[in-house]
Design a protein around this motif. Structure first.
Motif, short mmCIF file in Angstrom:
data_model
loop_
_atom_site.label_atom_id
_atom_site.label_comp_id
_atom_site.label_asym_id
_atom_site.label_seq_id
_atom_site.Cartn_x
_atom_site.Cartn_y
_atom_site.Cartn_z
N MET B 309 0.82 -1.26 0.36
CA MET B 309 -0.02 0.04 0.00
C MET B 309 0.81 1.33 0.11
SD MET B 309 -3.18 -0.52 0.22
CE MET B 309 -4.28 0.61 0.90
N ARG B 310 2.03 1.17 0.60
CA ARG B 310 2.84 2.42 0.83
C ARG B 310 3.83 2.59 0.02
NH1 ARG B 310 2.57 3.03 7.64
NH2 ARG B 310 0.45 3.06 7.49
N ALA B 380 2.36 8.19 1.45
CA ALA B 380 2.26 8.03 0.13
C ALA B 380 0.87 7.79 -0.19
CB ALA B 380 2.74 6.67 -0.30
N HIS B 381 -0.01 6.92 0.61
CA HIS B 381 -1.39 6.56 0.24
C HIS B 381 -2.40 7.81 0.71
CE1 HIS B 381 -0.66 5.58 4.29
NE2 HIS B 381 -1.94 5.46 4.54
N LYS B 384 -3.44 11.08 -2.37
CA LYS B 384 -4.29 10.87 -3.19
C LYS B 384 -5.73 11.65 -3.36
CE LYS B 384 -1.18 8.73 -4.29
NZ LYS B 384 -0.11 9.76 -4.63
#
Lengths: 571, 396
Positions: B309-310, B380-381, B384
């Motif tokens: 995910m990351r 990171a996620h 978005k």
């Protein structure tokens, strides 16, 4: 599509896949709970069923001893050589050593020693000499184990063979005491329960459970080895002397019913019973019935006196013959005739007059006599602890006609077994009370410790003490001056009665074949022994007083001495 | 790219699985090993080999952890080529080592290697590369896609053809279990990379009849399948293995018979140190121990997905998720088979079952996951456009 947007979509899908995975794992967890917690007990039980190996351990059979603890039948343990292949360091040298001692090829032993099992038998039931040698070597991984051999040894060979009986392969009792007390002697098998692998080999270090086999109890018989030996020896001598076919001698203690000797000849070797004919294996003392003849007159007179049908002073016609119901009955018995033609009860018994006995019988009557015979134990088994006992034949009262009453009065037209006669005379000797004849007086454990002692229990009274005294006095006269003179024992007063009857086969008298018998007890004042001697089909002389009475004398003499019974003048 | 510390929880979980696995391998294999002359009657025979492979695997893990992801990406096609070549090599009777009717092992200087285990990992690395757009000029023209995978003919089909090549070679050994894992994890990776679900479902729909035919063709596979449905109908034949597995699990109850006290390992349960080691775990450690293993795998999968995910870019994301999916799928199938939920396929429990190649390449895969984990951007996620849904799921 941009890199960023692609990543976002991938992440979305990752969450979906991740959730799916979580769901699958959760489902697996439920399934494990179902198998291990819900169904666990059942599955475990099922698993144990396949994992548990049960080895049966044979029990040691109890021994049989005479009343003084002398061995009559014993089971022997054998030595077997076992190996634990895992423990053996040098298989080939061990195999060579064992091979030279056991005289078995090295190759086959080596195969055992290198097998994958934890435990193997190398040799079963080997000779003690070889076993001792192997034991002395202390070989690693080799053990000498004692186990029942399944072999029954009778150290006295043919002695008391019909009482002891015999045991078959794997020691199950097949006849005699061995059969009657099989369950006592046999013991209970033990079990070695081990957890085993797929191939039935014990799992090392697993918790096995051992329920050791329970050895059978030993029997202490009422037999006295010495008296038994004497009885057999004297019986054999008489059979040889008179060319008889067979014979039976029974010695019983009237107060207890203890059978001290029970001899049947010809005997057989208990260990090799299969080599003897079936007719020899039979214990004739309990299976074969015969016409007792004059012996029964003692019972008749006891019954008549007890009933009060006759008195000691009554006299009866004792001529050479009498006609009853169209049948002529003679005084054929011992070849004696009454000089006066009339005799009292004492005379009838002493000289064994058939004609007189018929008179007594007619006075007593069918119903009373039949009743008395039943009370004396005829027509039914005595209950002695041996298998295959016959009941004899006592015709039922409804079948009795006058002629039956007449013949049964002097012991014909009725058949009895030797043990029944012993029991009946035991009643007279035991002051009128019955005692069941017995052969086992106690049970002992493996090491001889007492387990249970049976106390003889007196049965019902059959005649009064007074009657028994009166009949005993008459029976003493039989031996002192009558037909049983050869039964006299020096120093003791003997009471007894002779009997002679024709052999019956398939319901008919066999001409020229007789059964000679003598039954009595001693000392008459305080009877210690009831002894019956019965000789079948002597060639030539066949009178009970000639053929059987001397055997009584010899057995009684030694038995009284053996038991240390004080002589009659000492009393 | 700044470097952070790797995912230590993942490392810990793998360490636990491997060490507990070694203990269980020893427990399960010692009986067979000590009673066989083939293994020198040494109860620790399999233990020693497994420990050796674990050490080699840890070395491989460290190398994979330290390696530059960009060079791994660059070398992906070459790695797959080598794997395919070895898969072909193992099929040659003179070269491949046969065991139990299957030719799966290559002997390299005394070490038995399963090319299928390498191929499994190589294919996933290849997919991660081929399904990610190139980010630098140097990477261009290597393995990056010319068309997105959502494009059926130009995006999906070339990848499928590569997968099919590997699958066919693996299936020829035969090794249906590994083939299943490869197919399953490949499809998931394709899906994650953006393949249209409709395409994938259609693909599955088309292939199923062929798989069915293949099963019908090989009598033993059909028998296995039927035995799975009702093992008690043939308890000494086709149903034997699964019944013995259930008996082992059931014997464990809640707390187990105790470590080392399995009874089923005494030759009742075949392959108890490899494919069926989980049965022995359940028997010796009970439901408590078995579920502990299950939870460890759960944590491993969770951490793997979290890393994915990351992950900072598409390649590392697909790589991390591919490896996670593969290990997770293998664990689920293995335990599913042991618990009679799935037909027997013959795949090992990663990190736990005895087997050098499996342990080695699984640890190598973990090395790659750890490699990705230290590049993870914890935010990171969150950067978005529509993050709501992920915020909740991933900020732990």
């Amino acid at each position: 599509m941009t890199e960023g947007a692609g990543l976002v979509r991938t992440r979305k899908r990752l969450v979906l896949i991740g959730s799916l995975k979580a769901l699958l794992l959760f489902f697996l967890l439920l399934r494990l709970a179902d198998i291990q917690l819900v169904k666990g007990a059942r599955l475990h039980a099922f698993a144990l069923k396949q994992q548990i190996e049960k080895v049966v351990l044979n029990p040691e059979r109890g021994n049989i001893y005479d009343r003084d603890g002398r061995a009559l039948a014993v089971s022997v343990l054998g030595s077997s050589v076992a190996a634990y292949p895992r423990l053996i360091k040098d298989s080939s040298s061990t195999a060579r050593t064992l091979s030279s001692i056991l005289e078995v090829p090295t190759g086959s032993i080596l195969a055992d020693l290198t097998s994958r099992s934890d435990f193997v038998w190398v040799a079963r039931k080997i000779e003690d000499k070889r076993a001792g040698k192997i034991k002395a070597l202390h070989l690693t991984g080799i053990d000498v184990i004692q186990e029942p051999t399944g072999k029954r040894i009778y150290p006295k060979l043919t002695l008391a063979s019909h009482v002891l009986g015999f045991a078959g392969i794997d020691e199950q009792g097949l006849a005699g005491i061995e059969y009657a007390y099989d369950r006592t002697l046999r013991g209970a098998p033990g079990y070695l329960i081990t957890e085993a692998d797929l191939f039935g080999r014990a799992i090392p270090g697993a918790k096995g459970s051992l329920r050791p086999s329970k050895s059978g109890n030993s029997l202490i018989l009422t037999l006295d080895e010495t008296i038994q030996y004497v009885a057999e020896r004297e019986l054999a001598r008489a059979i040889r002397k008179y060319g008889a076919k067979s014979g039976t001698a029974i010695v019983m203690e009237p107060r207890t019913g203890d059978v001290l000797a029970f001899a049947n000849l010809p005997g057989f070797d208990c260990q090799n019973f299969s080599k003897s004919r079936q007719s020899v294996l039979r214990n004739r003392g309990i299976t074969d019935s015969y016409e007792p003849g004059s012996v029964l007159k003692a019972v008749l007179i006891a019954a008549a006196l007890d009933k009060g049908a006759v008195s000691l002073h009554d006299s009866f016609f004792c001529g050479s013959s009498i006609l009853v119901d169209g049948w002529r009955i003679r005084n054929a018995d011992d070849g004696l005739d009454s000089p006066s033609g009339r005799e009292d009860l004492d005379g009838i018994l002493t000289y064994s007059y058939n004609v007189g006995a018929v008179g007594v019988g007619l006075r007593l009557g069918s119903q009373s006599y039949h009743h008395a015979l039943t009370r004396f134990g005829f027509g039914k088994t005595t209950g002695v602890d041996l298998p295959g006992e016959a009941a004899g034949t006592l015709p039922s009262l409804s079948e009795w006609k006058l002629c039956n009453l007449a013949t049964i009065s002097f012991g014909h037209g009725i058949s009895v077994t030797p043990i029944q006669v012993v029991k009946a005379f035991g009643i007279i000797a035991n002051q009128g009370r019955t005692m069941k004849p017995r052969l086992v007086r106690a049970l002992a454990g493996k090491n001889g410790e007492a387990v249970e002692t049976f106390v003889p229990s007196p049965g019902p009274r059959v005649i009064t003490e007074e009657t028994s005294r009166q009949v005993t006095r008459m029976l003493v006269h039989v031996v002192e001056k009558g037909t049983g003179k050869s039964a006299r024992v020096k120093g003791y007063t003997v009471a007894g009665k002779t009997g002679t009857a024709q052999v019956i086969r398939e319901g008919r008298y066999v001409p020229g074949k007789y059964v000679a018998s003598f039954v009595g007890f001693v000392p008459a004042e305080a009877p210690r022994l009831v002894i019956l001697v019965k000789i079948d089909e002597p060639a030539g002389v066949y009178w009970g007083g000639v053929v059987a009475a001397p055997v009584f004398r010899e057995i009684a003499t030694e038995a009284l001495w053996r038991l240390g019974v004080p002589t009659s003048d000492q009393l | 790219m700044k470097s952070r510390s790797p995912d230590l929880i993942l490392l810990l979980v793998v360490f636990l699985l491997v060490s507990m696995g070694i203990v269980m391998v020893y427990s399960a294999s010692s009986v067979t090993a000590s009673s066989s002359h083939d293994f020198g009657n040494d109860p620790a025979y399999f233990l020693k080999k497994q420990v050796l492979w674990a050490l080699l695997g840890v070395g491989a893990m460290f190398i994979a952890y330290r390696a530059r992801l960009s060079s791994i990406r660059k070398w992906a096609p070459a790695l797959l080529t080598v794997a395919v070549a070895l898969l072909a090599l193992v099929l040659i009777p003179a070269v491949g080592q046969e065991s139990g009717g299957a030719r799966r092992w290559l002997l390299l200087g005394g070490i038995a290697l399963q090319p299928a285990e390498l191929a499994k990992l190589a294919l996933l690395i290849f997919f991660a590369a081929s399904l990610s757009p190139c980010q630098s000029a140097s990477e261009r023209g290597t393995a990056g896609p010319r068309k997105p995978v959502s494009d059926f003919w130009k995006g999906l089909v070339p990848n499928l053809l590569v997968m099919a090549l590997v699958l066919i070679l693996v299936d020829l050994e035969p090794d249906l279990g590994t083939a299943t894992v490869i197919a399953g994890s490949s499809l998931v990776v394709l899906f994650l990379a953006g393949a249209k679900p409709a395409h994938l479902f259609a693909l599955i729909g088309i292939t199923l009849p062929f798989v069915a035919m293949r099963i019908m063709h090989e009598g033993y596979r059909l028998k296995r399948l039927l035995a799975f449905a009702n093992p008690w109908s043939d308890p000494t034949g086709a149903g034997y293995h699964i019944i013995q597995s259930l008996l082992a699990l059931g014997s464990g109850r809640l707390l187990g018979l105790g470590l080392g006290h399995s009874r089923q390992k005494f030759f009742y349960l075949p392959e108890c140190s490899t494919d069926y080691i989980f049965s022995i775990i359940g028997e010796e450690l009970g439901f408590a121990g078995a579920s502990a293993f299950l939870i460890l795998f759960g944590v491993l999968i969770y951490r793997g997905f979290k890393i994915a995910m990351r992950a900072p870019d598409r390649f590392s994301m697909l790589l991390a998720s591919g490896i996670t999916v593969m290990l997770g799928l293998q664990a689920v199938i293995n335990i599913g088979v042991v618990a009679n939920l799935l037909p027997p396929t013959g795949i090992t429990l990663p990190f736990v079952s005895y087997g050098g190649s499996s342990l080695f390449f699984s640890l190598l895969g973990i090395g790659l996951l750890l490699n990705v984990s230290r590049l993870c951007d914890s935010k990171a996620h969150l950067k978005k456009p529509e993050p709501k849904m992920y915020v909740k799921r991933s900020t732990v």
